[in-house]
Enzyme design. Structure first.
Site, PDB file in Angstrom:
ATOM      1  N   ALA A 134      -7.119   7.698   0.392  1.00 31.72           N
ATOM      2  CA  ALA A 134      -6.937   6.253   0.278  1.00 31.72           C
ATOM      3  C   ALA A 134      -7.847   5.619   1.321  1.00 31.72           C
ATOM      4  CB  ALA A 134      -5.486   5.876   0.528  1.00 31.72           C
ATOM      5  N   SER A 135      -8.835   4.875   0.877  1.00 33.90           N
ATOM      6  CA  SER A 135      -9.847   4.329   1.777  1.00 33.90           C
ATOM      7  C   SER A 135      -9.233   3.374   2.790  1.00 33.90           C
ATOM      8  CB  SER A 135     -10.928   3.593   0.984  1.00 33.90           C
ATOM      9  OG  SER A 135     -11.547   4.456   0.054  1.00 33.90           O
ATOM     10  N   ALA A 136      -9.913   3.205   3.912  1.00 35.14           N
ATOM     11  CA  ALA A 136      -9.482   2.222   4.902  1.00 35.14           C
ATOM     12  C   ALA A 136      -9.419   0.844   4.234  1.00 35.14           C
ATOM     13  CB  ALA A 136     -10.444   2.202   6.077  1.00 35.14           C
TER      14      ALA A 136
ATOM     15  N   ARG B 155       0.820  -1.218   0.000  1.00 37.65           N
ATOM     16  CA  ARG B 155       0.000   0.000   0.000  1.00 37.65           C
ATOM     17  C   ARG B 155       0.847   1.259   0.000  1.00 37.65           C
ATOM     18  NH1 ARG B 155      -3.623   2.689   4.574  1.00 37.65           N
ATOM     19  NH2 ARG B 155      -5.369   3.522   3.355  1.00 37.65           N
TER      20      ARG B 155
END
Length: 397
Positions: free
Chosen positions: A102-104, A45
């Protein structure tokens, strides 16, 4: 044997990734599918995050250059991190506001699980952002299977570089995601990483019959829920909502309304009344109530005003139509017990509509989002329903 700096970094990232996997599995309530576990390990990530991110409600800046350990910690926490503010422009008078994130990871994998991709599928993603979601899909499906669209040129360029660096074969298109990208279609799956108030017709038209369109849902009243539509092959689609998610709105569907700037005028003379329905019941912690009200009032928005500088009023709930012609305000004043003062102005009585919407939801047994569904007809109408498509939800305003 001593590790060199590169080996130490690899070990740290591996440990952080393992910790993130544990957090995501705990949030999902079950281990993720092996293919997605391989993707999360194979597509780090942190590689897709910019060097500066913003965290928390206060948008605290965190830089990889000045605080690499904290930056890496945020990269592998199961939380969203903001990756762009103010659409990439200089901070304005109103201060910082999030325009990309940036989404969980837990919601990322919840959505990927709902998407139910299979070998050989072609996927269209709306809202490339950092490119990590497209990277996960491309890792799962292989080169040439994922097309992703990003409206912001700077974000699209950065995501393109990250995806090309990873060698995953995902195609990035810079443009208006609401139009889709017919050239690479038809698609088996369409997934949006931005919320919508109406599903753009291109997303349905570019999906194969029996294919799935998965979108985060937003109403002016409440941004919440995921809508999973199955395309019927006749120009329409239908499916259920599920809980979870709150995403930034598709840029083409944004509204920029403010109570004192756009709605309330000093010349307005409101009508005064009272209500026994607490504003906290319809705009507080009960997310199921708010979701149901949003479906029934798709053209009404609300905002809280704490400490409004009115004697005896602790907070005030403002309501307004999206056309800015009608408004209402309900006071939490702590002086009238179970009665609350209501002020209304304009051609429509918005609080009366809210009371009716809340009353319908209570009479229906206080259903949660998972009992609701939506049908999008070939002519573009959006028809919400409860339990089955033949039980439509009343749309009041």
């Amino acid at each position: 044997m001593e590790l060199n700096a590169a080996d130490e970094q690899t070990a740290v990232v591996s440990a952080l990734c393992a910790g993130l996997l544990g957090s995501v599995n705990e949030s999902l309530g079950a281990p993720m599918a092996p293919a997605w576990e391989a993707a999360i390990r194979g597509v780090p990530r942190h590689v897709f995050l910019p060097g500066t991110v913003w965290t928390g409600d206060d948008l605290v800046e965190c830089s990889r250059e000045t605080d690499p350990e904290d930056w890496l910690r945020h990269a592998y926490a199961d939380t969203a991190v903001v990756t762009q503010i103010n659409d990439g422009r200089a901070v304005e008078e109103d201060g910082r506001w999030a325009s990309c994130s940036a989404s969980a990871p837990s919601i990322v994998f919840r959505m990927l699980d709902l998407l139910d991709v299979r070998a050989g599928h072609r996927v269209l993603e709306i809202g490339t952002g950092t490119g990590w979601n497209a990277a996960l899909l491309a890792h799962r499906l292989g080169p040439g299977r994922v097309t992703t669209i990003e409206v912001d040129p700077a974000l699209a360029a950065r995501a393109t570089a990250s995806l090309e660096g990873a060698g995953l074969g995902a195609r990035v298109i810079q443009g208006d995601g609401a139009r889709g990208h017919a050239a690479d279609g038809p698609y088996d799956r369409v997934i949006a990483t931005c919320s919508v108030r109406t599903v753009p017709p291109a997303w349905i038209a570019q999906t194969r019959p029996g294919g799935v369109v998965l979108v985060p849902w937003d109403s002016p009243w409440f941004c919440y829920g995921l809508l999973r539509l199955t395309v019927d092959g006749y120009g329409g689609a239908s499916g259920f909502f599920s809980p979870h998610s709150a995403f930034m709105l598709l840029r083409g569907q944004r509204t920029d309304l403010r109570i004192y700037r756009d709605v309330v005028d000093d010349d307005h003379v409101p009508v005064e009344s009272t209500t026994r329905l607490s504003p906290g019941a319809v705009a507080g912690e009960d997310w199921s109530a708010q979701f149901a009200i949003g479906l029934q009032l798709p053209h009404v928005w609300r905002t809280w005003h704490d400490d409004p500088d009115v004697e005896g009023v602790a907070s005030r709930l403002w309501l307004a139509g999206t056309d800015a012609t009608s408004w209402a305000a309900v006071d939490l004043d702590g002086r009238t017990g179970d009665h609350f003062t209501v002020w209304e102005h304009g051609p429509r009585r918005l609080w009366e509509a809210v009371e009716a919407a809340y009353g319908w939801w209570r009479e229906a047994g206080r259903p949660g989002p998972e009992r609701f569904g939506m049908t999008v007809t070939p002519d573009g109408a959006h028809v919400p329903w409860l339990d089955t498509p033949d039980s439509p939800v009343p749309v009041l305003l």
